[in-house]
Design a protein around this motif. Structure first.
Motif, PDB file in Angstrom:
ATOM      1  N   SER A 161       0.803  -1.266   0.048  1.00 13.71           N
ATOM      2  CA  SER A 161      -0.093  -0.027  -0.208  1.00 13.71           C
ATOM      3  C   SER A 161       0.866   1.154   0.152  1.00 13.71           C
ATOM      4  N   GLY A 162       0.515   2.350  -0.588  1.00 16.84           N
ATOM      5  CA  GLY A 162       0.998   3.767  -0.564  1.00 16.84           C
ATOM      6  C   GLY A 162       2.019   3.852  -1.616  1.00 16.84           C
ATOM      7  N   ILE A 163       2.100   2.857  -2.693  1.00 15.91           N
ATOM      8  CA  ILE A 163       2.734   3.156  -3.991  1.00 15.91           C
ATOM      9  C   ILE A 163       1.813   2.684  -5.170  1.00 15.91           C
ATOM     10  N   ILE A 164       2.404   3.073  -6.456  1.00 15.01           N
ATOM     11  CA  ILE A 164       1.694   2.696  -7.483  1.00 15.01           C
ATOM     12  C   ILE A 164       2.077   1.443  -7.794  1.00 15.01           C
ATOM     13  N   PHE A 165       1.341   0.179  -7.419  1.00 14.33           N
ATOM     14  CA  PHE A 165       1.984  -0.993  -7.340  1.00 14.33           C
ATOM     15  C   PHE A 165       2.087  -1.349  -8.667  1.00 14.33           C
TER      16      PHE A 165
END
Length: 120
Positions: free
Chosen positions: A25-29
């Motif tokens: 979470s918290g990233i553009i996976f």
């Protein structure tokens, strides 16, 4: 806030299987390269496998043919399927994410690790 949360480790007998999961979470996976590393006691952390944002995979020679890395961009998940486990696979396994932010700076994040123990 970026989080990488591993799960799925445990104790297994030699020859058995485990599947590790990494929830990001918290990233553009979909744009991140995802990797699994491991560190055994007294040894350096080493790359086990990684998968690019485009789906290309790379494996350490020691796990080729036994481990499979995969990713599910819809679920922001990375996986490591481990088959034919050996005692020498015993280590703490870490999820890793690498990428480039929109403004051009690179990033690298690590999970907290999950213990894998393979008994003879």
């Amino acid at each position: 806030q970026v989080q990488l949360v591993e799960s799925g480790g445990g104790l297994v007998q030699a020859g058995g299987s485990l599947r590790l999961s990494c929830a990001a979470s918290g990233i553009i996976f979909s744009r991140a390269a995802m990797g699994w590393y491991r560190q055994a006691p007294g040894k350096q952390r080493e790359l086990v496998a990684d998968v690019t944002s485009g789906g290309s995979t790379n494996y350490a020679d020691s796990v080729k043919g036994r481990f499979t890395i995969s990713r599910d961009n819809a679920k922001n998940m990375a996986y490591l399927q481990m088959n034919s486990l050996k005692p020498e696979d015993t280590a703490v396994y870490y999820c890793n994410a690498k990428g480039i932010r929109a403004w051009g700076s690179g990033y690298e994040y690590w999970g907290q690790g999950t213990q894998v123990t393979v008994s003879p």
